[in-house]
Structure formats: structure tokens, C-alpha cells
Design an enzyme around this catalytic site. Structure first.
Site, PDB file in Angstrom:
ATOM      1  N   PHE A 148      94.001 -27.112 -43.968  1.00 13.10           N
ATOM      2  CA  PHE A 148      95.340 -26.577 -43.684  1.00 13.10           C
ATOM      3  C   PHE A 148      95.315 -25.051 -43.798  1.00 13.10           C
ATOM      4  O   PHE A 148      96.238 -24.441 -44.332  1.00 13.10           O
ATOM      5  CB  PHE A 148      96.368 -27.175 -44.651  1.00 13.10           C
ATOM      6  N   LYS A 200      97.284 -34.497 -41.028  1.00 16.36           N
ATOM      7  CA  LYS A 200      96.996 -33.200 -40.423  1.00 16.36           C
ATOM      8  C   LYS A 200      97.857 -32.970 -39.171  1.00 16.36           C
ATOM      9  O   LYS A 200      98.541 -31.959 -39.030  1.00 16.36           O
ATOM     10  CB  LYS A 200      95.510 -33.127 -40.069  1.00 16.36           C
ATOM     11  N   CYS A 256      95.700 -23.622 -33.516  1.00 15.32           N
ATOM     12  CA  CYS A 256      96.039 -24.942 -34.076  1.00 15.32           C
ATOM     13  C   CYS A 256      97.319 -25.554 -33.520  1.00 15.32           C
ATOM     14  O   CYS A 256      97.289 -26.660 -32.979  1.00 15.32           O
ATOM     15  CB  CYS A 256      96.176 -24.841 -35.589  1.00 15.32           C
ATOM     16  N   LYS A 317      99.437 -13.578 -34.299  1.00 16.79           N
ATOM     17  CA  LYS A 317     100.166 -13.215 -35.515  1.00 16.79           C
ATOM     18  C   LYS A 317      99.403 -12.063 -36.164  1.00 16.79           C
ATOM     19  O   LYS A 317      98.252 -11.792 -35.771  1.00 16.79           O
ATOM     20  CB  LYS A 317     100.314 -14.408 -36.458  1.00 16.79           C
TER      21      LYS A 317
HETATM   22  C1  UDX Z   1      98.441 -23.045 -38.698  1.00 14.66           C
HETATM   23  C2  UDX Z   1      98.855 -23.869 -39.938  1.00 14.66           C
HETATM   24  O1  UDX Z   1      99.784 -23.107 -40.709  1.00 14.66           O
HETATM   25  C3  UDX Z   1      97.634 -24.271 -40.741  1.00 14.66           C
HETATM   26  O2  UDX Z   1      98.034 -25.082 -41.836  1.00 14.66           O
HETATM   27  C4  UDX Z   1      96.702 -25.062 -39.813  1.00 14.66           C
HETATM   28  O3  UDX Z   1      95.570 -25.500 -40.479  1.00 14.66           O
HETATM   29  C5  UDX Z   1      96.317 -24.201 -38.625  1.00 14.66           C
HETATM   30  O4  UDX Z   1      97.519 -23.794 -37.941  1.00 14.66           O
HETATM   31  P1  UDX Z   1      97.733 -20.547 -38.175  1.00 14.66           P
HETATM   32  O5  UDX Z   1      97.577 -21.001 -36.768  1.00 14.66           O
HETATM   33  O6  UDX Z   1      96.678 -19.688 -38.777  1.00 14.66           O
HETATM   34  O7  UDX Z   1      97.871 -21.820 -39.138  1.00 14.66           O
HETATM   35  O8  UDX Z   1      99.080 -19.710 -38.271  1.00 14.66           O
HETATM   36  P2  UDX Z   1     100.527 -19.805 -38.921  1.00 14.66           P
HETATM   37  O9  UDX Z   1     100.661 -18.723 -39.917  1.00 14.66           O
HETATM   38  O10 UDX Z   1     100.863 -21.164 -39.368  1.00 14.66           O
HETATM   39  O11 UDX Z   1     101.426 -19.383 -37.654  1.00 14.66           O
HETATM   40  C6  UDX Z   1     101.335 -20.084 -36.407  1.00 14.66           C
HETATM   41  C7  UDX Z   1     102.244 -19.467 -35.368  1.00 14.66           C
HETATM   42  O12 UDX Z   1     103.597 -19.741 -35.653  1.00 14.66           O
HETATM   43  C8  UDX Z   1     102.145 -17.938 -35.224  1.00 14.66           C
HETATM   44  O13 UDX Z   1     102.159 -17.600 -33.855  1.00 14.66           O
HETATM   45  C9  UDX Z   1     103.391 -17.426 -35.916  1.00 14.66           C
HETATM   46  O14 UDX Z   1     103.819 -16.194 -35.398  1.00 14.66           O
HETATM   47  C10 UDX Z   1     104.363 -18.550 -35.604  1.00 14.66           C
HETATM   48  N1  UDX Z   1     105.458 -18.675 -36.576  1.00 14.66           N
HETATM   49  C11 UDX Z   1     105.196 -19.052 -37.847  1.00 14.66           C
HETATM   50  C12 UDX Z   1     106.773 -18.443 -36.163  1.00 14.66           C
HETATM   51  O15 UDX Z   1     107.031 -18.117 -35.001  1.00 14.66           O
HETATM   52  N2  UDX Z   1     107.779 -18.604 -37.085  1.00 14.66           N
HETATM   53  C13 UDX Z   1     107.551 -18.994 -38.361  1.00 14.66           C
HETATM   54  O16 UDX Z   1     108.525 -19.120 -39.114  1.00 14.66           O
HETATM   55  C14 UDX Z   1     106.211 -19.213 -38.767  1.00 14.66           C
END
Ligand code: UDX
Length: 453
Positions: A148, A200, A256, A317
Site C-alpha cells: 500500500f 488491495k 496504481c 503528484k
Molecule cells: C496510491 C495508494 O495511495 C497506495 O496505497 C497504492 O499502493 C498505490 O496507489 P500513489 O499512486 O503513490 O499511491 O499516490 P496517492 O498519494 O495515493 O495519490 C494518487 C492520486 O490521487 C494523485 O494523482 C493525487 O493527486 C490524487 N489525489 C489524492 C487527489 O486528487 N485527491 C486526494 O484527496 C488524494
């Protein structure tokens, strides 16, 4: 302490290997990519992840890298599989790398536990177990142990997990794998293989659903004068909802969420169930990436041809150079299709976009991107953009207009500097409109009403 083999030194594999070494285990990490392994042996880390280089150096004595399966499988009881399962055109996960690992497992030479960390469709573990049994590989036990990890905070996430999920069909295997994580003092969810696999997918799909939900609320806020930031805060205080993943913006991206949501939808479809909610989650996310175009047209006039648009941020991000499924790609592509002149900047992700969007001009720094720009769009909330000298930016730009795709800038401060500021689902600051590109629309649109939130 145990001897551990990690197969695959991509993002998940490398973080897993180094964190298991940090916990005191002896880890051998293997990959078929000779260049990567040679680089790692020389201390070069192939991915950008804060803290990773330092942690590899710190655990050098317990960590080795190889391309040789004989060396990799020499004595490890635990074999962690961390290979890629990229999406195919159909939206299913491509499991070829997993199967290649299974085909090359060592023959009988002591008890082993095969621990799959890669994200695989529910049912994959059962299929692997059948294959192992057919080959007479009774010495290999199977365990599903999904990761995760968030890019940018993967080491912290590994060492401080909310939970560890251990799926195996026999208690001794669950206990042995669970014991590896005991020093982390996290709840360990011991379950069956299919349930672990589903945890997952369901977790990622739920988080993606939360984001699409708040993005739709934001879109309705724009029509009604409410402010999504206050709405999310008010919702998040309800313990049943929680404050996380309620940040409205221009859609989720990364390696992811898009992949796993599609794979779960496919998985449901393949087993005869139409997962309606996920279809909407995906569609909302795709539309959200494109909404900035409508905003720019409203603010700059319907014709974007020849307009100079500065994109601040390309990564999906902050704190990563990953542009996979990033909103920036769709946004830049749409703007180019409209005939706009797109200049972009990102602190570390620019190289990855060059091949994909050759017509996008890449600027050496954010100020260069903003020179003569008719509008700036904040695509990725990198700290350096939040701390920009916006007065200087205003003087450089052709029109003082900011579309904040992440609701991360101080709209009121920007308005005081004379900017027209537009967030996602945000009520406009009181003095918005000192500059009025795009005409009358500006002051009559519901999204520009002042709301005392
Ligand atoms: C995600 C999951 O959080 C992680 O547990 C999994 O194993 C892999 O996928 P990650 O892809 O690294 O991790 O990024 P995350 O920080 O979760 O953000 C994903 C996307 O959602 C980003 O584009 C972020 O900008 C967006 N996001 C996140 C939003 O638009 N709003 C939010 O409130 C949170």
C-alpha cells in the site's frame, strides 16, 4: 533474522528490499535488467524516492543485487515477488512477468514461501498454487501480501503501515510471513489468498471513488456557490467519513489508481458482474482532467488558439518524477488540440514527458514558463510553486490569470495581487475581477460569488 529474496527492483521491489534490510534481514534483490542491477551495485538508485538512496547506503551490508537466479535463490526461505503487472489495452492486468517468475522458481531445495506483493487479480494466487502443485513444487507455499505504498512516502509507508495484509491458506505460512512484520507493531490482517488480493483492489478503488466523489461535489459547488474545501472539512470531521482523500482537484493519476480501478472493473465483468460504480468513478476522473479547458475558455474567451498557457507541474503528484496517467498529459494534449501554445515546467518530471508530447515547450524554471502567459494552470502542487514570487509572476504574464487545479494556492493573496483566481469548486475571493480577461462572464458566474465560508 531471515534470508530474503526479492524479485524485481522496480519501485515496490526496491523499497521492499531496503526496508526488509532495515528491519535486520539479509536481502538479495534480483532483476533481469542488467543495467539497473549494475547501477544499484555502484550505488545508483534508478528511481526518485525521498530517503531511498540514504537507506540503501545505510543497509549496504545486508543488501545485495544480482541478475543471477542461482545466487538470488541461494538460501532465502522467503521469496518476495515485486514485478510489474501493467494494464493491457483491455484494462486487464498483464501477468506475464509473474508467470515468468513462477516458471523459473528453484526446484526442491528446502521449504520456501512465495510472497506476491505485485497487484494481481483475485484468483491469481489460486491459479499459481494449481500450477505449483502440477509441477510437484510442494516445497513452495504461497502467500499474498499486497503493498500500500504511496510514491513519495513509500519508505515511511512501509515502516509505519496502517495494516499489513497476509493472505495464505495455511496458518503456519500466515504466521511466518506475519512475523517478518512484527517489529512494525502494525495490525496484521491474516486472511485467505483471495481476500488479501481483494483487499488491495478494494482499497484503491475505494480511495479513487472518494476522489471522484469529492470532485463531483466540487463541480456542483461551482454551480451553487458552496466551497468544496469547507464542505470536505465539514464532511471529514464525521468519523465514518474521515478527512483523507477529500482533496478536490483535476483528477487522480499515477501507476496504481487508474490501473487498479480498471482491473477491478474488468475482474468483475469477467466474472459476470457489472460494477456500475467504478464505471462512473473512471468517467468522472477522465472528465475532471478536461474541465480546466472549459474554465480557460470561459475566462479567456472561447478561442484558445494562439493563447499561451503555462502548466506548472507535470508529475501526477508532488515528490515524484512519475507522469504515468498524469492529468497533465490529457490537459496538455487537449490544449494543443485547441491550438494553444503550451509551456510547461516540472522540477523533476520534464524528461519523462518530452517523448510523449513533443510540441509542449519545456521551461527551465517556472518564471520562464510564465513569461507572456495568458494563464497559469497549477497542475501539480509542488512546494516551489506554492512559494513562487507571484508578484514577479504577475509582471511576467500577459494576463494575471491562475487556474489552480489542486486548490493549493492562496486565492485571496493572489486576488490582492490583481490575479483572477479560479480553483476547483472554490468560492472566489471577494476582490476577484480586478483583471477581467474573457469579459462579463467573470463576475456573473456562480463560481465567482463570494461566500463567507
Ligand atoms: C496510491 C495508494 O495511495 C497506495 O496505497 C497504492 O499502493 C498505490 O496507489 P500513489 O499512486 O503513490 O499511491 O499516490 P496517492 O498519494 O495515493 O495519490 C494518487 C492520486 O490521487 C494523485 O494523482 C493525487 O493527486 C490524487 N489525489 C489524492 C487527489 O486528487 N485527491 C486526494 O484527496 C488524494
Amino acid at each position: 533474522m531471515s534470508r530474503i529474496t526479492v524479485i524485481g527492483v522496480g519501485y515496490v521491489g526496491l523499497v521492499t528490499a531496503v526496508c526488509l534490510a532495515e528491519l535486520g534481514h539479509d536481502v538479495t534483490a534480483m532483476d533481469i535488467d542488467t543495467a539497473k542491477i549494475d547501477g544499484l551495485k555502484a550505488g545508483e538508485v534508478p528511481i526518485y524516492e525521498p530517503g531511498l538512496t540514504e537507506l540503501i547506503a545505510k543497509n549496504r551490508d545486508r543488501l545485495s543485487f544480482t541478475t543471477d537466479p542461482v545466487e538470488a535463490y541461494a538460501s532465502g526461505e522467503f521469496i518476495f515477488v515485486c514485478v510489474d503487472t501493467p494494464p493491457t489495452y483491455s484494462g486487464d492486468a498483464d501477468l506475464s512477468r509473474i508467470w515468468s517468475v513462477i516458471e523459473n522458481l528453484p526446484p526442491e531445495d528446502g521449504e520456501r514461501i512465495l510472497i506476491v506483493k505485485s497487484t494481481v487479480p483475485v484468483g491469481t494466487g489460486a491459479a499459481i498454487k494449481v500450477t505449483l502443485a502440477q509441477r510437484g513444487y510442494e516445497h513452495i507455499r504461497y502467500c499474498s501480501n499486497p503493498e500500500f505504498l504511496r510514491e513519495g512516502s513509500a519508505i515511511h509507508d512501509f515502516l509505519h503501515p496502517d495494516r499489513v495484509v497476509v493472505g495464505a491458506d495455511d496458518a503456519p505460512t500466515r504466521d511466518k510471513v506475519g512475523a517478518l512484520y512484527e517489529p512494525l507493531h502494525a495490525p496484521i490482517v491474516k486472511t485467505s489468498v483471495p481476500s488479501a488480493e481483494m483487499i488491495k483492489y478494494a482499497s484503491n478503488a475505494f480511495l479513487a471513488t472518494k476522489i471522484s466523489f469529492i470532485n463531483e461535489i466540487a463541480n456542483v459547488c461551482e454551480q451553487t456557490g458552496a466551497d468544496v474545501r469547507t464542505v470536505a472539512q465539514g464532511m471529514g470531521l464525521d468519523e465514518r467519513i474521515g478527512p483523507h482523500f477529500l482533496q478536490a482537484g483535476i483528477g487522480y493519476g499515477g501507476s496504481c489508481f487508474p490501473k487498479d480501478v480498471s482491473a477491478l472493473k474488468q475482474l468483475a465483468g469477467n466474472s459476470g458482474y457489472h460494477f456500475q460504480l467504478l464505471t462512473a468513478v473512471i468517467e468522472v476522473n477522465e472528465l475532471q482532467k478536461r474541465r480546466v479547458i472549459g474554465k480557460l475558455k470561459r475566462l479567456l474567451g472561447p478561442e484558445l488558439r494562439g493563447k499561451h498557457i503555462a502548466l506548472l507541474g507535470l508529475a501526477f503528484k508532488p515528490n515524484t518524477d512519475d507522469v504515468r496517467e498524469a492529468s497533465s498529459i490529457v490537459l496538455a494534449g487537449r490544449l494543443l488540440a485547441e491550438g494553444a501554445h503550451v509551456v510547461a515546467h516540472d522540477p523533476i518530471a520534464m524528461e519523462h514527458i518530452r517523448g510523449m508530447l513533443p510540441s509542449v515547450i519545456l521551461a527551465a524554471d517556472p518564471y520562464e514558463a510564465l513569461e507572456e502567459a495568458d494563464a497559469a494552470v497549477l497542475v501539480t502542487e509542488w512546494p516551489e510553486y506554492l512559494e513562487l514570487d507571484w508578484e514577479r509572476a504577475r509582471d511576467l504574464m500577459a494576463q494575471p490569470l491562475v487556474v489552480d487545479g489542486r486548490n493549493s494556492l492562496d486565492g485571496e493573496a493572489l486576488a490582492r495581487l490583481g490575479f483572477v483566481y479560479e480553483g476547483v469548486g472554490t468560492a472566489a475571493p471577494e476582490d476577484v475581477g480586478t483583471a477581467t480577461p474573457g469579459g462579463d462572464d467573470m463576475n456573473t458566474s456562480p463560481s465567482h460569488r463570494v461566500v463567507m465560508d
